[in-house]
Design an enzyme around this catalytic site. Structure first.
Site, PDB file in Angstrom:
ATOM      1  N   GLY A 159       0.817  -1.212   0.000  1.00 32.29           N
ATOM      2  CA  GLY A 159       0.000   0.000   0.000  1.00 32.29           C
ATOM      3  C   GLY A 159       0.846   1.254   0.000  1.00 32.29           C
ATOM      4  CE1 TYR A 160       5.194   5.468   3.266  1.00 30.27           C
ATOM      5  CE2 TYR A 160       6.859   4.472   1.842  1.00 30.27           C
ATOM      6  CZ  TYR A 160       6.452   5.505   2.671  1.00 30.27           C
ATOM      7  OH  TYR A 160       7.281   6.568   2.898  1.00 30.27           O
ATOM      8  CB  ALA A 161       5.298   0.355  -2.799  1.00 29.01           C
ATOM      9  CB  SER A 163       0.023   5.452  -1.313  1.00 26.88           C
ATOM     10  OG  SER A 163       1.098   5.250  -0.417  1.00 26.88           O
ATOM     11  CE  LYS A 164       4.633   8.438   1.150  1.00 25.10           C
ATOM     12  NZ  LYS A 164       4.402   9.853   1.515  1.00 25.10           N
TER      13      LYS A 164
END
Length: 255
Positions: A159-161, A163-164
């Protein structure tokens, strides 16, 4: 009167995620350059916070707002509050973010949803609202915080990858529409910075060592390493800079 293109005296900057870490350092650097600060964080104290004390010690005004960026209604309410201010926002730093770690095959969907809401959707909601006001005035600066994982996939943080990576794309998309109307939109990509978000990596001796071995600068970054890039992109020195993702990574991506 200062003639420095990096002088931000008289400007108002909103910095999300300002309570600690990178956001704290960004707010501090902007205040040192002359900007008054609206600091935002989910748990920011109404008064007396460390960032408020630092900003006011630098001679600038500070306004605190507690906003949960996982709550769409709260973000919309905050955006409306900003639109109602007598003093317009000159600089918006979209730095608030979160990270959830779990292997992709078993990554909880509620973790995925929360990370995307905080790191991506809330950023667009706020940029849209503040951007409208900036467009009406014909000037403004929007700065996103992305990540090395805007370029790489990472491990156990899907999710972090995602979103960024999406924020890097949003930076370019908004720039394409708004740069010709006086509103620049850029992003800063921090490298491996020693903050709460990277504590798990710092605590893993093998991962920490492998990361350090790849950084040409020979050290983990500090939050205050982001200050100069933030001031530059917020200043008139960057009036012809838009749509970029600026790495501040000790040379990691060049390795």
């Amino acid at each position: 009167m200062s003639t420095s293109p990096f002088d931000l005296t008289g400007t108002l900057a909103v910095v999300t995620g300002a309570k600690r870490g990178i956001g704290f350092a960004m707010a501090e650097a902007l205040a040192a350059a002359g900007a008054d600060i609206i600091g935002v964080s989910a748990t920011l104290e109404a008064s007396g916070s460390a960032i408020e004390q630092r900003v006011t010690a630098l001679g600038r005004s500070f306004t605190a707002r507690a906003v949960d960026f996982a709550d769409r209604a709260a973000v919309l309410e905050f955006a409306g509050w900003l639109e109602g201010l007598e003093r317009p926002v000159d600089v918006l730093v979209n730095n608030a973010g979160t990270i959830e770690r779990a292997p992709a095959a078993v990554h909880p969907l509620d973790s995925w949803d929360r990370v995307l809401e905080v790191n991506l959707s809330s950023q667009f909601v706020l940029s849209q609202a503040v951007g409208r006001s900036m467009l009406a005035r014909g000037r403004g600066k929007i700065i996103f915080t992305v990540s090395l994982l805007s370029f790489q996939g990472g491990v156990t943080v899907p999710g972090y990858a995602a979103s960024k990576s999406a924020i890097a794309g949003l930076t370019r998309a908004l720039s394409n529409e708004w740069a010709g109307q006086g509103v620049t939109v850029n992003a800063i990509a921090p490298g491996y910075i020693a903050t709460d978000n990277t504590q798990a990596l710092q605590d893993d001796a093998d991962r920490s060592r492998s990361i350090l071995e790849r950084i040409p600068a020979g050290r983990w970054g500090r939050a205050d390493d982001l200050g100069g890039a933030t001031v530059f992109l917020a200043s008139s020195a960057a009036d012809y800079v838009s749509g970029i993702v600026l790495p501040v990574d000790g040379g990691w991506l060049g390795r």
